[in-house]
Design a protein around this motif. Structure first.
Motif, PDB file in Angstrom:
ATOM      1  N   LEU B 156       0.832  -1.201   0.000  1.00 57.76           N
ATOM      2  CA  LEU B 156       0.000   0.000   0.000  1.00 57.76           C
ATOM      3  C   LEU B 156       0.868   1.254   0.000  1.00 57.76           C
ATOM      4  N   GLU B 157       1.948   1.226   0.769  1.00 56.29           N
ATOM      5  CA  GLU B 157       2.820   2.402   0.831  1.00 56.29           C
ATOM      6  C   GLU B 157       3.436   2.696  -0.530  1.00 56.29           C
ATOM      7  N   ILE B 158       3.816   1.630  -1.220  1.00 58.67           N
ATOM      8  CA  ILE B 158       4.399   1.819  -2.552  1.00 58.67           C
ATOM      9  C   ILE B 158       3.351   2.315  -3.525  1.00 58.67           C
ATOM     10  N   LEU B 159       2.166   1.750  -3.442  1.00 55.06           N
ATOM     11  CA  LEU B 159       1.074   2.201  -4.312  1.00 55.06           C
ATOM     12  C   LEU B 159       0.780   3.672  -4.056  1.00 55.06           C
ATOM     13  N   LYS B 160       0.827   4.051  -2.779  1.00 51.50           N
ATOM     14  CA  LYS B 160       0.568   5.441  -2.425  1.00 51.50           C
ATOM     15  C   LYS B 160       1.564   6.352  -3.122  1.00 51.50           C
ATOM     16  N   LYS B 161       2.859   5.938  -3.097  1.00 47.50           N
ATOM     17  CA  LYS B 161       3.890   6.753  -3.751  1.00 47.50           C
ATOM     18  C   LYS B 161       3.629   6.851  -5.246  1.00 47.50           C
ATOM     19  N   GLU B 162       3.195   5.746  -5.829  1.00 44.10           N
ATOM     20  CA  GLU B 162       2.870   5.732  -7.261  1.00 44.10           C
ATOM     21  C   GLU B 162       1.773   6.729  -7.574  1.00 44.10           C
ATOM     22  N   VAL B 163       0.755   6.737  -6.724  1.00 45.31           N
ATOM     23  CA  VAL B 163      -0.370   7.642  -6.930  1.00 45.31           C
ATOM     24  C   VAL B 163       0.092   9.093  -6.842  1.00 45.31           C
ATOM     25  N   GLU B 164       0.949   9.371  -5.873  1.00 46.54           N
ATOM     26  CA  GLU B 164       1.453  10.737  -5.716  1.00 46.54           C
ATOM     27  C   GLU B 164       2.279  11.150  -6.923  1.00 46.54           C
ATOM     28  N   LYS B 165       3.081  10.199  -7.422  1.00 48.10           N
ATOM     29  CA  LYS B 165       3.899  10.483  -8.591  1.00 48.10           C
ATOM     30  C   LYS B 165       3.013  10.794  -9.794  1.00 48.10           C
ATOM     31  N   GLU B 166       2.017   9.961  -9.989  1.00 47.41           N
ATOM     32  CA  GLU B 166       1.093  10.122 -11.108  1.00 47.41           C
ATOM     33  C   GLU B 166       0.351  11.447 -11.001  1.00 47.41           C
ATOM     34  N   ALA B 167      -0.040  11.806  -9.785  1.00 49.99           N
ATOM     35  CA  ALA B 167      -0.757  13.063  -9.575  1.00 49.99           C
ATOM     36  C   ALA B 167       0.132  14.239  -9.946  1.00 49.99           C
ATOM     37  N   GLN B 168       1.403  14.153  -9.578  1.00 49.82           N
ATOM     38  CA  GLN B 168       2.359  15.191  -9.959  1.00 49.82           C
ATOM     39  C   GLN B 168       2.414  15.361 -11.461  1.00 49.82           C
ATOM     40  N   MET B 169       2.523  14.225 -12.155  1.00 47.82           N
ATOM     41  CA  MET B 169       2.626  14.245 -13.610  1.00 47.82           C
ATOM     42  C   MET B 169       1.397  14.875 -14.233  1.00 47.82           C
ATOM     43  N   VAL B 170       0.216  14.463 -13.758  1.00 49.93           N
ATOM     44  CA  VAL B 170      -1.041  14.992 -14.295  1.00 49.93           C
ATOM     45  C   VAL B 170      -1.104  16.494 -14.074  1.00 49.93           C
ATOM     46  N   ASN B 171      -0.679  16.904 -12.882  1.00 49.07           N
ATOM     47  CA  ASN B 171      -0.705  18.323 -12.533  1.00 49.07           C
ATOM     48  C   ASN B 171       0.191  19.127 -13.453  1.00 49.07           C
ATOM     49  N   ASN B 172       1.374  18.594 -13.729  1.00 50.36           N
ATOM     50  CA  ASN B 172       2.319  19.298 -14.602  1.00 50.36           C
ATOM     51  C   ASN B 172       1.806  19.385 -16.024  1.00 50.36           C
ATOM     52  N   ASN B 173       1.163  18.329 -16.486  1.00 52.13           N
ATOM     53  CA  ASN B 173       0.640  18.332 -17.856  1.00 52.13           C
ATOM     54  C   ASN B 173      -0.503  19.314 -18.012  1.00 52.13           C
ATOM     55  N   ALA B 174      -1.244  19.521 -16.950  1.00 53.33           N
ATOM     56  CA  ALA B 174      -2.412  20.403 -17.033  1.00 53.33           C
ATOM     57  C   ALA B 174      -1.999  21.864 -17.105  1.00 53.33           C
ATOM     58  N   PHE B 175      -0.848  22.187 -16.534  1.00 54.07           N
ATOM     59  CA  PHE B 175      -0.431  23.595 -16.511  1.00 54.07           C
ATOM     60  C   PHE B 175       0.963  23.744 -17.102  1.00 54.07           C
ATOM     61  N   PRO B 176       1.069  23.549 -18.397  1.00 57.97           N
ATOM     62  CA  PRO B 176       2.400  23.544 -19.014  1.00 57.97           C
ATOM     63  C   PRO B 176       3.086  24.897 -18.967  1.00 57.97           C
ATOM     64  N   PHE B 177       2.334  25.995 -18.784  1.00 57.78           N
ATOM     65  CA  PHE B 177       2.949  27.322 -18.830  1.00 57.78           C
ATOM     66  C   PHE B 177       3.360  27.845 -17.463  1.00 57.78           C
ATOM     67  N   GLN B 178       3.196  26.986 -16.448  1.00 57.87           N
ATOM     68  CA  GLN B 178       3.522  27.489 -15.113  1.00 57.87           C
ATOM     69  C   GLN B 178       4.950  28.011 -15.035  1.00 57.87           C
ATOM     70  N   THR B 179       5.877  27.272 -15.640  1.00 62.88           N
ATOM     71  CA  THR B 179       7.273  27.687 -15.541  1.00 62.88           C
ATOM     72  C   THR B 179       7.618  28.781 -16.553  1.00 62.88           C
ATOM     73  N   LEU B 180       6.760  29.007 -17.573  1.00 62.19           N
ATOM     74  CA  LEU B 180       7.086  30.032 -18.564  1.00 62.19           C
ATOM     75  C   LEU B 180       6.498  31.382 -18.191  1.00 62.19           C
ATOM     76  N   GLY B 181       5.818  31.412 -17.070  1.00 59.62           N
ATOM     77  CA  GLY B 181       5.369  32.688 -16.514  1.00 59.62           C
ATOM     78  C   GLY B 181       4.403  33.467 -17.362  1.00 59.62           C
ATOM     79  N   SER B 182       4.906  34.380 -18.185  1.00 65.09           N
ATOM     80  CA  SER B 182       4.029  35.359 -18.823  1.00 65.09           C
ATOM     81  C   SER B 182       3.447  34.914 -20.164  1.00 65.09           C
TER      82      SER B 182
END
Lengths: 245, 191
Positions: B156-182
């Protein structure tokens, strides 16, 4: 009795409306009577309609007057406490239904995510889940982890389980036998997306599946189950003689 | 958690219920059902109804009235004249009230429809769970021994880490311009 779903709106057809009125009025009176008898309580019902100048009354005019007199003798606040009209009554029902819906939806969501969690434990990917799904999944995993931690503590403390005490003793013995090997093979339970690790996931799945019935397996047995067994007499006939010294 | 299965419809003798707990439950349910039927009769046929019910413990009185308990009680007891309902102003008030009641009824019906769908979904999810209980880690936690518990914990602990990793990835894909600012400032926006 025909069970057609009736639309809750004023019946515009005059004859249909009159027929419905007759039937439902009779039914309503019957229900009041039943309630009064079954629960041994005082009650009255008065129905005014465009079809009659005088109202239909249960139990009868005298009985209703008596009940209403008693009703009016109560303090205003007591009278109003459980008083409703159509609007407030329907609003109450809406509130109740909303509560039930919230509860049921949450329950369903938990059940759904539990299925996803079980699938996750067997190595199935998490790619088709959106952020909301992942959050809820994380929550369900946390809930389960909490239970597992609690249970581990309870078992370690030697608290009695639902099964016999021999199981608890065997569990204690098994945990002692298992503790060292667990540290030596941390890679066993990796559930990653890396192709190399996915093979280990399958290993893990097979291992978990093979231990369905037997509760006392230590790591030694697991190795025997998974690795090909070259000591089988049947195989000895297949290999050329010079393989065996 | 074991689910309570209700007995369903049962025939009842038309005598006062003996068991106090049953009586209480019956009273609540039948009172609600009675008011529901009265409400329907008012809507469907334009009737005006008042019902007054005393609770079994004598502490409460439940009343339903359309248009209102007070006006109908007064009317019945003869303290006021039948309602004058032919002037335009009065008719408008009545029409507006009927409209809001109609709206509420529609809302209620839709809600009950959705609730039923969710209940059905719950039922099918329960069926799925009933049929799938063959692997040890899906059994109730109380049935697992310490070894299994520790194994499940790690998984379960490993699965939890997987879920967190996946959530990070999804989050980054949704906001591709976060690091490009303006990226969204007016000069860069094509309109």
């Amino acid at each position: 009795m025909t069970r057609k779903k009736v639309k809750l709106a004023f019946i515009t057809n005059d004859s249909a409306r009159k027929a419905t009125f007759k039937k439902r009025k009779k039914g309503l009176m019957k229900k009041v009577s039943e309630l009064s008898t079954l629960c041994g309580i005082e009650a009255c019902a008065i129905i005014y309609s465009p079809y009659d100048t005088s109202p239909e009354v249960w139990p009868n005019t005298m009985g209703a007057q008596r009940v209403l007199a008693e009703f009016k003798r109560m303090p205003e606040m007591e009278q109003s406490k459980k008083m409703v009209n159509q609007e407030s009554f329907i609003r109450q029902r809406i509130a109740k239904a909303s509560e039930q819906l919230k509860k049921q939806s949450k329950e369903n969501r938990e059940k759904e995510m539990t299925e996803v969690m079980y699938q996750g434990l067997t190595g199935k990917g998490l790619q088709n889940l959106n952020l909301g799904d992942l959050n809820d999944l994380g929550w369900v995993i946390d809930q389960n982890l909490k239970e597992v931690y609690k249970r581990i503590e309870a078992v370690k403390k030697g608290a009695s389980t639902s099964s016999s005490s021999s199981a608890a003793a065997a569990a204690a013995a098994a945990s002692q036998a298992v503790a060292p090997p667990m540290e030596q093979k941390p890679a066993v339970v990796e559930l990653g997306l890396d192709p190399m690790q996915r093979t280990q996931t399958e290993w893990f799945t097979d291992w978990m599946n093979s231990n369905t019935s037997d509760q006392h397996i230590g790591y030694g047995h697991a190795d025997e189950m998974i690795l090909p067994n070259f000591n089988d007499n049947h195989n000895a006939n297949v290999w050329p003689n010079n393989f065996y010294p | 958690m074991t689910r309570k299965i209700s007995k369903g419809r049962q025939w009842v003798d038309m005598v006062k219920i003996k068991k106090a707990s049953n009586l209480g439950v019956t009273f609540s349910k039948r009172c609600a059902g009675l008011f529901k039927k009265a409400s329907e009769l008012c809507t469907l046929c334009g009737a005006e109804i008042v019902i007054v019910i005393f609770s079994p413990d004598g502490k409460n009185v439940f009343s339903f009235g359309h248009p209102s308990v007070e006006t109908l009680v007064e009317r019945f007891l003869g303290r006021n004249l039948p309602p004058p309902n032919n002037d335009v102003h009065n008719q408008q008030i009545v029409a507006r009230k009927e409209a809001s009641i109609h709206e509420l009824n529609t809302k209620l019906m839709n809600l009950e429809g959705v609730l039923q769908m969710e209940k059905n979904r719950g039922e099918s999810l329960r069926e799925i769970r009933k049929r799938s209980d063959v692997v040890w880690w899906e059994s109730p936690i109380e049935e697992l021994n310490l070894f299994q518990l520790q194994h499940l914990k790690k998984a379960l602990e490993i699965l939890k880490k997987e879920v967190e990793k996946e959530a990070q990835m999804v989050n980054n894909n949704a906001f591709p311009f976060q690091t490009l600012g303006s990226a969204w400032t007016p000069p860069n926006c094509a309109r």
